[in-house]
Design a protein around this motif. Structure first.
Motif, mmCIF file in Angstrom:
data_model
loop_
_atom_site.group_PDB
_atom_site.id
_atom_site.type_symbol
_atom_site.label_atom_id
_atom_site.label_comp_id
_atom_site.label_asym_id
_atom_site.label_seq_id
_atom_site.Cartn_x
_atom_site.Cartn_y
_atom_site.Cartn_z
ATOM 1 N N SER A 8 -3.815 -5.024 -2.428
ATOM 2 C CA SER A 8 -3.089 -3.961 -1.757
ATOM 3 C C SER A 8 -2.884 -4.286 -0.284
ATOM 4 O O SER A 8 -1.805 -4.070 0.271
ATOM 5 C CB SER A 8 -3.845 -2.634 -1.903
ATOM 6 O OG SER A 8 -3.191 -1.608 -1.204
ATOM 7 N N ASP A 12 0.646 -4.763 1.667
ATOM 8 C CA ASP A 12 0.979 -4.017 2.880
ATOM 9 C C ASP A 12 1.359 -4.954 4.011
ATOM 10 O O ASP A 12 2.270 -4.681 4.794
ATOM 11 C CB ASP A 12 -0.200 -3.133 3.300
ATOM 12 C CG ASP A 12 -0.405 -1.945 2.365
ATOM 13 O OD1 ASP A 12 0.522 -1.643 1.588
ATOM 14 O OD2 ASP A 12 -1.487 -1.341 2.418
ATOM 15 N N ARG A 66 4.861 -6.353 3.321
ATOM 16 C CA ARG A 66 5.845 -5.310 3.578
ATOM 17 C C ARG A 66 6.019 -5.106 5.082
ATOM 18 O O ARG A 66 7.138 -4.961 5.579
ATOM 19 C CB ARG A 66 5.392 -4.008 2.914
ATOM 20 C CG ARG A 66 6.363 -2.845 3.076
ATOM 21 C CD ARG A 66 5.752 -1.586 2.482
ATOM 22 N NE ARG A 66 6.586 -0.423 2.678
ATOM 23 C CZ ARG A 66 7.521 0.010 1.842
ATOM 24 N NH1 ARG A 66 7.716 -0.653 0.704
ATOM 25 N NH2 ARG A 66 8.240 1.065 2.113
#
Length: 204
Positions: free
Chosen positions: A6, A10, A13
């Motif tokens: 995760s 992140d 992104r």
């Protein structure tokens, strides 16, 4: 393991969004290239499209943040439009990349078939409604259409950003070549058209 994946997602992104912000500021929406964004973000085009379905969707995502930042930093007080113009001058002078980003969006989205929708229109409408309420409260001359108030104040505040060639001349040919002099001229011009409201408090 899940948290590590995760965090990696992140991070990817975030790099895409940062790279897109720079790309759009330099080239606008039409001129921006997803392959350049992917390269700058150290990822692939496929990964960019996995997060954002299209270049336009990526722009919309970045634009929302780019509009939120000045909205939080610059407070529109219709009863003191000269101060608002000074704040706009200060903010975008210090954040010229952000101003270029916003300008590209204004130009390209206004020319698009759906140019009457989106974050820019919503932000402007909110400010216009704030001005209208101030007129109804007696804090601002009601003879002006709120749309014209917004247009005039914004244009004056952005004069030195919109006219780069004139700004370059002013840095050498003006009687006072300092940025403070340009800022003072912006405030004085807006104040001449829209004098601050005379407000009374508890003190006399």
């Amino acid at each position: 393991m899940a948290s590590t994946e995760s965090a990696r997602a992140d991070s990817t992104r975030g790099r895409i969004v940062a790279a897109a912000r720079d790309e759009f500021a330099r080239h606008g929406i039409a001129g921006a290239r997803v392959d350049r964004i992917a390269k700058a973000a150290r990822t692939s085009k496929e990964r960019v499209y996995a997060y954002f379905r299209s270049k336009e969707k990526l722009y919309e995502h970045v634009a929302a943040a780019e509009l939120a930042a000045p909205a939080e930093a610059v407070h529109l007080d219709p009863g003191d439009l000269p101060a608002y113009a000074g704040q706009l001058f200060d903010y975008f002078t210090a954040n010229s990349d952000r101003y270029r980003f916003v300008t590209w969006g204004r130009l390209e989205l206004a020319a698009a078939p759906d140019g009457d929708r989106g974050p820019y229109r919503d932000a402007i409408l909110t400010k216009i409604e704030t001005i209208r309420r101030a007129q109804e409260a007696g804090d601002l001359d009601p003879a002006w259409d709120p749309v014209d108030v917004m247009a005039v104040v914004s244009q004056i505040a952005h004069t030195w950003l919109d006219q780069a060639e004139l700004a370059a001349v002013a840095r050498h040919a003006a009687a006072d070549t300092t940025p403070a002099a340009r800022r003072a001229a912006v405030i004085r011009a807006v104040g001449a058209i829209f004098p601050p409201a005379a407000r009374t408090g508890s003190e006399h």
